[in-house]
Design an enzyme around this catalytic site. Structure first.
Site, PDB file in Angstrom:
ATOM      1  N   PHE A 131      31.203  29.095  44.109  1.00 37.60           N
ATOM      2  CA  PHE A 131      31.840  29.670  42.914  1.00 37.60           C
ATOM      3  C   PHE A 131      33.314  29.251  42.926  1.00 37.60           C
ATOM      4  O   PHE A 131      33.989  29.395  43.944  1.00 37.60           O
ATOM      5  CB  PHE A 131      31.706  31.188  43.024  1.00 37.60           C
ATOM      6  CG  PHE A 131      31.897  31.933  41.739  1.00 37.60           C
ATOM      7  CD1 PHE A 131      30.829  32.158  40.881  1.00 37.60           C
ATOM      8  CD2 PHE A 131      33.137  32.450  41.394  1.00 37.60           C
ATOM      9  CE1 PHE A 131      31.000  32.884  39.714  1.00 37.60           C
ATOM     10  CE2 PHE A 131      33.311  33.171  40.220  1.00 37.60           C
ATOM     11  CZ  PHE A 131      32.244  33.396  39.380  1.00 37.60           C
ATOM     12  N   ASP A 212      30.353  35.450  50.767  1.00 37.20           N
ATOM     13  CA  ASP A 212      30.556  36.067  49.473  1.00 37.20           C
ATOM     14  C   ASP A 212      29.184  36.533  48.996  1.00 37.20           C
ATOM     15  O   ASP A 212      28.316  35.714  48.676  1.00 37.20           O
ATOM     16  CB  ASP A 212      31.164  35.069  48.479  1.00 37.20           C
ATOM     17  CG  ASP A 212      31.536  35.759  47.162  1.00 37.20           C
ATOM     18  OD1 ASP A 212      30.835  36.714  46.780  1.00 37.20           O
ATOM     19  OD2 ASP A 212      32.520  35.326  46.538  1.00 37.20           O
ATOM     20  N   TYR A 237      30.295  44.479  39.757  1.00 34.21           N
ATOM     21  CA  TYR A 237      29.911  44.587  38.335  1.00 34.21           C
ATOM     22  C   TYR A 237      28.671  43.779  37.993  1.00 34.21           C
ATOM     23  O   TYR A 237      28.278  43.712  36.852  1.00 34.21           O
ATOM     24  CB  TYR A 237      31.077  44.194  37.423  1.00 34.21           C
ATOM     25  CG  TYR A 237      31.787  42.903  37.792  1.00 34.21           C
ATOM     26  CD1 TYR A 237      31.217  41.678  37.509  1.00 34.21           C
ATOM     27  CD2 TYR A 237      33.032  42.936  38.409  1.00 34.21           C
ATOM     28  CE1 TYR A 237      31.868  40.503  37.849  1.00 34.21           C
ATOM     29  CE2 TYR A 237      33.692  41.767  38.756  1.00 34.21           C
ATOM     30  CZ  TYR A 237      33.104  40.551  38.471  1.00 34.21           C
ATOM     31  OH  TYR A 237      33.746  39.394  38.805  1.00 34.21           O
ATOM     32  N   LYS A 238      28.058  43.134  39.004  1.00 33.26           N
ATOM     33  CA  LYS A 238      26.805  42.410  38.742  1.00 33.26           C
ATOM     34  C   LYS A 238      25.641  43.371  39.024  1.00 33.26           C
ATOM     35  O   LYS A 238      25.430  44.298  38.266  1.00 33.26           O
ATOM     36  CB  LYS A 238      26.776  41.140  39.583  1.00 33.26           C
ATOM     37  CG  LYS A 238      27.865  40.167  39.101  1.00 33.26           C
ATOM     38  CD  LYS A 238      28.089  38.984  40.000  1.00 33.26           C
ATOM     39  CE  LYS A 238      29.222  38.130  39.422  1.00 33.26           C
ATOM     40  NZ  LYS A 238      29.950  37.384  40.451  1.00 33.26           N
ATOM     41  N   ARG A 390      20.359  30.814  33.002  1.00 36.14           N
ATOM     42  CA  ARG A 390      20.032  31.781  34.056  1.00 36.14           C
ATOM     43  C   ARG A 390      19.347  32.994  33.440  1.00 36.14           C
ATOM     44  O   ARG A 390      19.854  33.586  32.487  1.00 36.14           O
ATOM     45  CB  ARG A 390      21.297  32.220  34.802  1.00 36.14           C
ATOM     46  CG  ARG A 390      21.998  31.088  35.531  1.00 36.14           C
ATOM     47  CD  ARG A 390      23.079  31.611  36.467  1.00 36.14           C
ATOM     48  NE  ARG A 390      23.985  32.553  35.790  1.00 36.14           N
ATOM     49  CZ  ARG A 390      24.960  33.202  36.406  1.00 36.14           C
ATOM     50  NH1 ARG A 390      25.152  33.027  37.711  1.00 36.14           N
ATOM     51  NH2 ARG A 390      25.747  34.020  35.743  1.00 36.14           N
TER      52      ARG A 390
HETATM   53  C1  LIG Z   1      31.336  37.166  40.355  1.00 37.34           C
HETATM   54  C2  LIG Z   1      31.890  36.435  41.510  1.00 37.34           C
HETATM   55  C3  LIG Z   1      33.244  36.504  41.826  1.00 37.34           C
HETATM   56  C4  LIG Z   1      34.157  37.320  40.959  1.00 37.34           C
HETATM   57  O1  LIG Z   1      35.471  37.332  41.328  1.00 37.34           O
HETATM   58  P1  LIG Z   1      36.487  38.360  40.647  1.00 37.34           P
HETATM   59  O2  LIG Z   1      37.659  38.254  41.508  1.00 37.34           O
HETATM   60  O3  LIG Z   1      35.831  39.700  40.626  1.00 37.34           O
HETATM   61  O4  LIG Z   1      36.725  37.911  39.248  1.00 37.34           O
HETATM   62  C5  LIG Z   1      33.688  35.798  42.935  1.00 37.34           C
HETATM   63  N1  LIG Z   1      32.851  35.048  43.680  1.00 37.34           N
HETATM   64  C6  LIG Z   1      31.528  34.961  43.382  1.00 37.34           C
HETATM   65  C7  LIG Z   1      30.619  34.137  44.232  1.00 37.34           C
HETATM   66  C8  LIG Z   1      31.020  35.646  42.300  1.00 37.34           C
HETATM   67  O5  LIG Z   1      29.728  35.565  41.998  1.00 37.34           O
END
Ligand SMILES: *Cc1c(COP(=O)(O)O)cnc(C)c1O
Length: 423
Positions: A131, A212, A237-238, A390
């Site tokens: 990501f 992560d 939030y997921k 997705r």
């Molecule tokens: C959703 C997600 C984030 C989100 O980062 P924020 O700092 O909350 O915006 C980071 N890394 C991964 C792998 C994600 O899926």
């Protein structure tokens, strides 16, 4: 009794009838008239989360500043309280998880403590499918240490552009690597990495490893402690349904409780002495020392409701239903949608042990317009350019019949040429 997965509508009805999690659906607010398959981007609001947030508003109304110290759940303990609620499903002890800041900030905070370039061991290992925000943070941390991101951030390549080969990652864990930072589930393909294996290989080579877990927390059980993971971060939030921008989580294995939190802030102080306002920082004895600021009390209240609901449903039951849902979706794609003119491909691993909570559906032509057509038909997917749709069926609020309907929409979109330019 397990119901065999077959690509039929009757199978969906049978699975829905036998579903022990079916009653949870009524606890959610879902956009009217939609099939919501985007809980891996933003989970919807539940009544449980709403009630917990309203309770916090009442506390604020009624107590003002006293809310920090008084009442059944003083806000001062918020970060540890919510951290403890998430610990079980992550396979961690309550004092190893803290609810704080946001995912990217937590990656910075962890990397600041866990990336210690020394001698030849100066590199950070990540992967080419990571990501983006994770890589931005890691590069920033390298620069802060006077290192060169071009030289010192090593990315494990992917052969197929979808998945990573764990043995290849293992082979790249050399004596030059100080820290490996990897995803639990890849955000595009949904591949679930073998975290136990990777942690063991990293430790054999003297490499610290962090994950992560944003795309796996709340979707499947973890065993961070027994795998021996050094640190982890994940968002709320997921699959955890905490709401947009809700505070995130970090995990630190207790053998690292003595590491220095270099992104230090006053909430990381020992709780007993933080209001002495001493100029010397006295870090807390647990993962709480990686807190930085006052907890976002409003934005974390929802989680008291939504984490309790996940606890109630049971993370094992959630995983069981999630695997059945994605397997059913894959079966429908194979049966009805793989051949031309449909030409949809499954971009996610098919083995249960390697698949997270969503399915990446690929199409070379017009994938983005297929997504738009799905949305116009009341199905909420998300699109990852250039060709990935997705679809994330949720065990808590989704049904098998919705998956059947979604496959029908995909077929109708291509039958009607809705994915063609200008249609
Ligand atoms: C959703 C997600 C984030 C989100 O980062 P924020 O700092 O909350 O915006 C980071 N890394 C991964 C792998 C994600 O899926």
């Amino acid at each position: 009794m397990t119901i065999p997965i077959e690509p039929t509508e009757a199978c969906a009805f049978a699975l829905d009838r036998a579903d022990p999690l079916a009653p949870f659906r009524d606890r959610f607010y879902l956009p009217p008239g939609t099939i919501y398959l985007d809980g891996n981007s933003l989970g919807p609001l539940s009544r449980d989360a709403e009630a917990a947030l309203l309770q916090t508003l009442e506390d604020w109304k009624g107590r003002a500043i006293a809310g920090w110290f008084e009442g059944p759940r003083p806000w001062l303990g918020r970060a540890r309280e919510i951290g403890a609620l998430a610990a079980g499903m992550m396979g961690a002890a309550p004092d190893e998880v803290v609810h704080s800041a946001t995912t990217t900030v937590n990656i910075h905070a962890l990397a600041a403590s866990f990336y210690r370039p020394e001698g030849r061991r100066v590199k950070i290992l990540a992967d080419a499918l990571n990501f983006p925000t994770d890589l931005y943070a890691l590069r920033g941390q390298l620069r802060l240490r006077g290192r060169s991101p071009e030289r010192d951030l090593v990315l494990v390549p992917s052969d197929d552009g979808r998945t990573l080969d764990e043995e290849r990652i293992a082979a790249m864990l050399t004596e030059e690597v100080a820290l490996a930072w990897l995803p639990s589930v890849l955000y595009r393909s949904g591949q679930l990495l073998d975290m136990a294996y990777l942690t063991a290989r990293a430790h054999e080579k003297g490499v610290l490893v962090g994950f992560d877990c944003s795309h796996s927390a709340g979707a499947l059980p973890h065993a961070l402690d027994s795998w021996g993971v050094d640190c982890a971060a994940w968002c709320s939030y997921k699959y955890l349904n905490g709401g947009p921008g809700a505070s995130a989580f970090l995990y630190v294995n207790r053998r690292h409780f003595d590491r220095e939190p270099l992104l230090a802030g006053w909430f990381g102080n020992r709780p007993e002495t933080m209001f002495d306002m001493a100029l010397d920082f006295e870090p807390a004895p647990d993962a709480g020392r990686w807190q930085i600021s006052s907890p976002g009390v409003l934005g974390s209240s929802t989680l008291r409701g939504s984490l309790a609901m996940i606890e109630d449903a049971g993370i094992e039951a959630i995983r069981r239903k999630s695997l059945a849902m994605t397997a059913y979706l894959v079966a429908l794609l194979d049966e009805y949608l793989a051949a031309p003119p449909y030409a949809f491909r499954v971009g996610s691993p098919r083995e249960d042990a390697r698949r997270g909570g969503h399915v990446a559906v690929e199409r070379d032509e017009g994938a983005e317009r297929v997504c738009e057509a799905l949305i116009a038909r009341g199905v909420v997917p998300d699109f990852r350019p250039p060709s990935v749709i997705r679809l994330c069926p949720s065990p808590l609020y989704g049904t098998f019949h919705e998956i059947w309907q979604t496959a029908g929409h995909l077929k109708a979109i291509v039958d009607g040429g809705e994915q063609r330019p200008g249609s």
